[in-house]
Motif scaffolding. Structure first.
Motif, PDB file in Angstrom:
ATOM      1  N   ALA A   1       2.927  -5.302  -8.890  1.00  0.00           N
ATOM      2  CA  ALA A   1       2.828  -6.062  -7.635  1.00  0.00           C
ATOM      3  C   ALA A   1       2.763  -7.562  -7.911  1.00  0.00           C
ATOM      4  CB  ALA A   1       1.598  -5.606  -6.848  1.00  0.00           C
ATOM      5  N   GLN A   2       1.991  -7.939  -8.929  1.00  0.00           N
ATOM      6  CA  GLN A   2       1.874  -9.355  -9.269  1.00  0.00           C
ATOM      7  C   GLN A   2       3.193  -9.910  -9.792  1.00  0.00           C
ATOM      8  OE1 GLN A   2      -1.413  -9.080 -12.017  1.00  0.00           O
ATOM      9  NE2 GLN A   2      -2.943  -9.434 -10.416  1.00  0.00           N
ATOM     10  N   GLY A   3       3.882  -9.118 -10.609  1.00  0.00           N
ATOM     11  CA  GLY A   3       5.177  -9.560 -11.123  1.00  0.00           C
ATOM     12  C   GLY A   3       6.196  -9.719 -10.013  1.00  0.00           C
ATOM     13  N   THR A   4       6.192  -8.773  -9.075  1.00  0.00           N
ATOM     14  CA  THR A   4       7.120  -8.864  -7.940  1.00  0.00           C
ATOM     15  C   THR A   4       6.831 -10.084  -7.094  1.00  0.00           C
ATOM     16  OG1 THR A   4       7.317  -6.452  -7.918  1.00  0.00           O
ATOM     17  CG2 THR A   4       8.018  -7.624  -5.938  1.00  0.00           C
ATOM     18  N   ALA A   5       5.541 -10.380  -6.870  1.00  0.00           N
ATOM     19  CA  ALA A   5       5.171 -11.560  -6.082  1.00  0.00           C
ATOM     20  C   ALA A   5       5.701 -12.838  -6.730  1.00  0.00           C
ATOM     21  CB  ALA A   5       3.655 -11.630  -5.929  1.00  0.00           C
ATOM     22  N   GLY A   6       5.830 -12.822  -8.042  1.00  0.00           N
ATOM     23  CA  GLY A   6       6.344 -13.992  -8.734  1.00  0.00           C
ATOM     24  C   GLY A   6       7.803 -14.282  -8.444  1.00  0.00           C
ATOM     25  N   TRP A   7       8.525 -13.310  -7.911  1.00  0.00           N
ATOM     26  CA  TRP A   7       9.937 -13.535  -7.577  1.00  0.00           C
ATOM     27  C   TRP A   7      10.115 -14.204  -6.207  1.00  0.00           C
ATOM     28  CZ3 TRP A   7      11.568  -7.724  -8.435  1.00  0.00           C
ATOM     29  CH2 TRP A   7      11.402  -7.390  -9.786  1.00  0.00           C
ATOM     30  N   LEU A   8       9.066 -14.214  -5.395  1.00  0.00           N
ATOM     31  CA  LEU A   8       9.243 -14.574  -3.985  1.00  0.00           C
ATOM     32  C   LEU A   8       9.707 -16.014  -3.770  1.00  0.00           C
ATOM     33  CD1 LEU A   8       6.243 -12.721  -2.299  1.00  0.00           C
ATOM     34  CD2 LEU A   8       8.608 -11.947  -2.615  1.00  0.00           C
ATOM     35  N   ASP A   9       9.184 -16.956  -4.534  1.00  0.00           N
ATOM     36  CA  ASP A   9       9.604 -18.349  -4.345  1.00  0.00           C
ATOM     37  C   ASP A   9      11.104 -18.504  -4.561  1.00  0.00           C
ATOM     38  OD1 ASP A   9       7.128 -19.322  -3.651  1.00  0.00           O
ATOM     39  OD2 ASP A   9       6.581 -19.914  -5.693  1.00  0.00           O
ATOM     40  N   GLY A  10      11.612 -17.898  -5.626  1.00  0.00           N
ATOM     41  CA  GLY A  10      13.046 -17.994  -5.905  1.00  0.00           C
ATOM     42  C   GLY A  10      13.874 -17.292  -4.846  1.00  0.00           C
TER      43      GLY A  10
ATOM     44  N   LEU B   1       0.824  -1.217   0.000  1.00  0.00           N
ATOM     45  CA  LEU B   1       0.000   0.000   0.000  1.00  0.00           C
ATOM     46  C   LEU B   1       0.856   1.263   0.000  1.00  0.00           C
ATOM     47  CD1 LEU B   1      -2.856  -0.989   2.482  1.00  0.00           C
ATOM     48  CD2 LEU B   1      -3.005  -0.780  -0.010  1.00  0.00           C
ATOM     49  N   ASN B   2       1.913   1.271   0.796  1.00  0.00           N
ATOM     50  CA  ASN B   2       2.774   2.454   0.846  1.00  0.00           C
ATOM     51  C   ASN B   2       3.527   2.662  -0.464  1.00  0.00           C
ATOM     52  OD1 ASN B   2       2.022   3.194   3.433  1.00  0.00           O
ATOM     53  ND2 ASN B   2       3.624   2.008   4.400  1.00  0.00           N
ATOM     54  N   GLY B   3       3.967   1.564  -1.089  1.00  0.00           N
ATOM     55  CA  GLY B   3       4.621   1.678  -2.386  1.00  0.00           C
ATOM     56  C   GLY B   3       3.669   2.219  -3.442  1.00  0.00           C
ATOM     57  N   TRP B   4       2.414   1.750  -3.387  1.00  0.00           N
ATOM     58  CA  TRP B   4       1.407   2.248  -4.332  1.00  0.00           C
ATOM     59  C   TRP B   4       1.161   3.734  -4.102  1.00  0.00           C
ATOM     60  CZ3 TRP B   4      -3.728   3.854  -3.056  1.00  0.00           C
ATOM     61  CH2 TRP B   4      -4.539   4.112  -4.163  1.00  0.00           C
ATOM     62  N   LEU B   5       1.047   4.155  -2.845  1.00  0.00           N
ATOM     63  CA  LEU B   5       0.809   5.560  -2.550  1.00  0.00           C
ATOM     64  C   LEU B   5       1.979   6.436  -2.993  1.00  0.00           C
ATOM     65  CD1 LEU B   5      -0.874   5.192   0.948  1.00  0.00           C
ATOM     66  CD2 LEU B   5      -1.952   6.087  -1.124  1.00  0.00           C
TER      67      LEU B   5
END
Length: 294
Positions: free
Chosen positions: A210-219, A182-186
């Motif tokens: 945000a969705q693309g960033t979430a895709g990095w989390l597993d790695g 939320l803070n990054g979006w703001l």
């Protein structure tokens, strides 16, 4: 209607917005529900739909084999409940608090002979009783398994482990993610408003980011767990340069730069520590004190 003896499936202590929603979902699922609140008037609607109103907190607890508590904080919980009344019963505490409070409350409840499950509600009251309401639960697995159907009436019950502090830890960890997004979006909204771009116009692009960033989390999770940080996407040195641009642009446009300065400081410290060629996941050392063997 009042209750003072064992006559229901479950008791709900605390009938604020969330507690009332919990009791409502349990009634809708067909459970016999006893309720109690310091202000009895809050129970009127629930009683009209079949809930039993207890005369006291102790009577409410002894009315059912399982009690769900959702009060303002852990201090209020101790003021309301007598652990002796819980002897031989299960307390599922859905009050917000920290992990130390949860573990301390487990000892306080279990010493007289009760079973304690600590929980965290990752939802707002209107979605309680739907699959979208995630209910995190930690404590003895046997108790969770026994009462799984009851907990599933509240939403999607998720068991985390035997440590009663895990629910509170997951709660704040999840909120950390929420506030960061939320803070990054703001921050992005504030930047683009200087060029006349509305938040609603920016948001589809922000959602993709945000969705693309979430895709990095597993790695990245594998890197953190293995403590190996190959720069498969970008090095910390590259991130440092990008963050410097973000800080400079925010300052130039008169947008608050406190948040990007925090990000930049974390990366700069990691670079100064010799991690400039590692991935962003190497910043874990800036968030958690490294173990002595690290």
């Amino acid at each position: 209607m009042s209750s003072s003896s064992t006559n229901s499936d479950v008791t709900v202590i605390g009938l604020g917005l969330m507690g009332g929603a919990l009791a409502d979902a349990l009634l809708a699922a067909g459970h016999r529900v006893t309720v109690w609140n310091r202000t009895p008037g809050k129970a009127a609607d629930l009683v009209s739909r079949g809930a039993l109103l207890a005369d006291s907190a102790d009577a409410a607890v002894t009315a059912s084999p399982v009690t769900l508590a959702c009060v303002s904080d852990y201090t209020a919980l101790r003021q309301v409940l007598d652990p002796g009344a819980l002897d031989g019963r299960v307390l599922v505490n859905l009050t917000s608090g920290d992990s130390a409070q949860a573990r301390d409350t487990a000892r306080w409840v279990e010493r007289p002979g009760a079973v304690y499950l600590d929980g965290a509600i990752m939802a707002v009251p209107p979605v309680i009783g739907t699959p979208e309401a995630v209910i995190l639960v930690s404590g003895p697995q046997a108790a969770f398994d026994t009462h799984r159907a009851l907990l599933d009436a509240l939403g999607t019950a998720t068991y985390l482990g035997a440590d009663q502090g895990l629910s509170a830890l997951y709660d704040v960890a999840g909120l950390s993610m929420m506030w960061s997004v939320l803070n990054g979006w703001l921050q992005g909204v504030a930047l683009l408003r200087t060029a006349g771009v509305d938040a609603s116009v920016f948001t589809p692009f922000a959602t993709l980011m945000a969705q693309g960033t979430a895709g990095w989390l597993d790695g990245y999770a594998e890197q953190v767990d293995s403590r190996k940080f190959p720069p498969d996407d970008a090095t910390l040195a590259t991130h440092a340069g990008g963050l410097a641009h973000l800080v400079e642009e925010s300052e130039r446009l008169g947008v608050n730069a406190e948040l990007p300065r925090v990000f930049a400081a974390l990366v700069d410290r990691a670079v100064a520590a010799g991690q400039e060629g590692e991935s962003y996941a190497a910043l874990i050392d800036q968030f958690a004190r490294p173990s002595r063997s690290a």
